[in-house]
Design a protein around this motif. Structure first.
Motif, PDB file in Angstrom:
ATOM      1  N   CYS A   1      -4.693  -0.310   0.024  1.00 46.20           N
ATOM      2  CA  CYS A   1      -5.116  -1.454   0.817  1.00 46.20           C
ATOM      3  C   CYS A   1      -6.421  -1.118   1.561  1.00 46.20           C
ATOM      4  O   CYS A   1      -6.749   0.047   1.794  1.00 46.20           O
ATOM      5  N   LYS A   2      -7.140  -2.162   1.913  1.00 49.16           N
ATOM      6  CA  LYS A   2      -8.464  -1.992   2.513  1.00 49.16           C
ATOM      7  C   LYS A   2      -8.404  -1.177   3.799  1.00 49.16           C
ATOM      8  O   LYS A   2      -9.269  -0.312   4.053  1.00 49.16           O
ATOM      9  N   GLN A   3      -7.398  -1.435   4.631  1.00 50.76           N
ATOM     10  CA  GLN A   3      -7.313  -0.721   5.905  1.00 50.76           C
ATOM     11  C   GLN A   3      -7.076   0.773   5.703  1.00 50.76           C
ATOM     12  O   GLN A   3      -7.601   1.601   6.456  1.00 50.76           O
ATOM     13  N   CYS A  30       0.845  -1.198   0.000  1.00 48.19           N
ATOM     14  CA  CYS A  30       0.000   0.000   0.000  1.00 48.19           C
ATOM     15  C   CYS A  30       0.881   1.250   0.000  1.00 48.19           C
ATOM     16  O   CYS A  30       1.755   1.395   0.855  1.00 48.19           O
ATOM     17  N   GLU A  54      -6.440 -10.435   4.975  1.00 52.03           N
ATOM     18  CA  GLU A  54      -7.239  -9.557   5.831  1.00 52.03           C
ATOM     19  C   GLU A  54      -7.187  -8.104   5.363  1.00 52.03           C
ATOM     20  O   GLU A  54      -8.075  -7.310   5.675  1.00 52.03           O
ATOM     21  N   ASN A  55      -6.142  -7.766   4.616  1.00 53.75           N
ATOM     22  CA  ASN A  55      -5.954  -6.380   4.151  1.00 53.75           C
ATOM     23  C   ASN A  55      -5.654  -6.382   2.652  1.00 53.75           C
ATOM     24  O   ASN A  55      -4.544  -6.053   2.229  1.00 53.75           O
TER      25      ASN A  55
END
Length: 386
Positions: free
Chosen positions: A351-353, A328, A338-339
């Motif tokens: 990235c998702k987070q 990211c 998870e990310n």
């Protein structure tokens, strides 16, 4: 990059050295010329009534040399060279930090796996005696099985270097089914090379017999090759000037030997490049970045070895990248299940987070892309799969 900095510093030293040497040589020649002229004047009228006063000649030479001022002329280039030479070791010391112990994580290595990698490296490099000695001293006799396959490989490659293709053809015929499954046509390439060799040494008839015996049965797979070989028959005795010279040029045989080694390792389930060599090459490229990181973390009294991910990317050459990864650009975290990486509607990827933080964990609240003026909604972001 450090290497560019070192090269620039080295080039400066070389430039200053050449300049200093050139000026020194020029000044020596000028001083020598003045002295030789003075000697010539004193010797040219020896025995004549008009013999000049040697003291006058020497005084004139002294005056000219004083005007030339050779020492002061050479002083500046020497000082510049001395400064460049003094800086260069400091740049080397800064770039090649001898203490690399802090630039790696404390990882518990499996000794048996490391021994296997080392033994395999010696054998794949043809260092069989060293490999045997290592296995004996490491007390890892089960790894001796790695030796036999590479012995055969080196026997085949050595034969190919001397122009003998039979060992390679025997191996290709034995592993024909596996080679076909992997999409390799190396047997056809070996047959083609041997056809050319027979044509040059034994003539058209023998070459034609060879083609009918070994290549005609697989004509459906190599018809273009057969057509080229039939055309070569017309150039018997003068293949060097033919349009098909590339078929038997030295570089072609070298490439074929390399391809055979790659296919051989592939069938063994081994990588063509030594894992040890690959690891060292990657480590050499990544070490400068890790050393910089170590210095920064030491200054901040932080322990980077406890981090799950490196806070900076480590750039490696393309040949050292074996799996697609995404880091990211905002958080510098490597993507995970998870990310995962998410494609924004503007085309940028985070990235998702990072998206969650930018949107303040509100799926309906638009947020500005950190890399362009576009307003993005979380609902419009799509997960990317590498």
């Amino acid at each position: 990059m450090e290497l560019n900095t070192i090269k620039d510093a080295f080039d400066r030293v070389v430039k200053k050295q050449k300049l200093s040497s050139s000026k020194s040589q020029d000044m020596i020649e000028r001083v020598s010329q003045e002295i030789e002229q003075a000697l010539s004047r004193m010797q040219s009228v020896v025995g004549t009534t008009s013999q000049p006063d040697h003291k006058v000649v020497l005084a004139e030479v002294k005056t000219k040399l004083k005007e030339m001022s050779p020492l002061s002329q050479l002083d500046n280039p020497q000082k510049e060279l001395s400064v460049a030479l003094n800086k260069y070791p400091k740049i080397l010391e800064k770039s090649f930090n001898p203490d690399i112990s802090k630039a790696y994580r404390n990882v518990d290595f499996d000794v048996h796996t490391v021994n296997q990698i080392l033994a395999s490296h010696f054998y794949r490099e043809g260092l069989f005696d060293i490999g045997d000695c290592f296995i004996e001293e490491a007390q890892e006799p089960e790894y001796a099985d790695k030796k036999s396959p590479f012995l055969e490989l080196f026997r085949i490659l050595e034969a190919m270097k001397s122009g003998e293709l039979e060992p390679a053809l025997e191996w290709a015929a034995t592993n024909r089914e596996k080679l076909d499954q992997s999409g390799s046509n190396i047997e056809i390439q070996l047959r083609r090379l041997q056809f050319i060799d027979i044509l040059q040494k034994k003539g058209r008839d023998e070459a034609l017999k060879y083609c009918r015996k070994y290549m005609t049965p697989c004509a459906h797979l190599c018809m273009p090759d057969i057509q080229k070989l039939m055309a070569c028959l017309l150039w018997a005795g003068r293949l060097e000037s033919s349009p098909y010279y590339d078929l038997f040029a030295p570089h072609h045989a070298e490439k074929l030997a390399e391809e055979l080694a790659q296919q051989y390792c592939k069938l063994l389930g081994e990588s063509y490049e030594s894992p040890l060599s690959t690891t060292i090459a990657a480590g050499v490229q990544g070490l400068p970045t890790l050393l910089k990181l170590m210095n920064v973390m030491t200054g901040r009294k932080q322990e980077w070895q406890n981090m799950k991910h490196l806070p900076v990317p480590v750039d490696l050459d393309k040949e050292l990248q074996f799996h697609s990864i995404f880091v990211c650009p905002v958080s510098r975290d490597q993507a995970s299940e998870e990310n995962p990486p998410m494609l924004l509607s503007c085309g940028h990827v985070l990235c998702k987070q990072s998206i969650t933080k930018l949107s303040k964990n509100n799926s309906t609240r638009p947020f500005k892309c950190p890399y362009c003026p576009t307003e993005v909604e979380v609902a419009h972001c799509r997960q990317l799969h590498f």
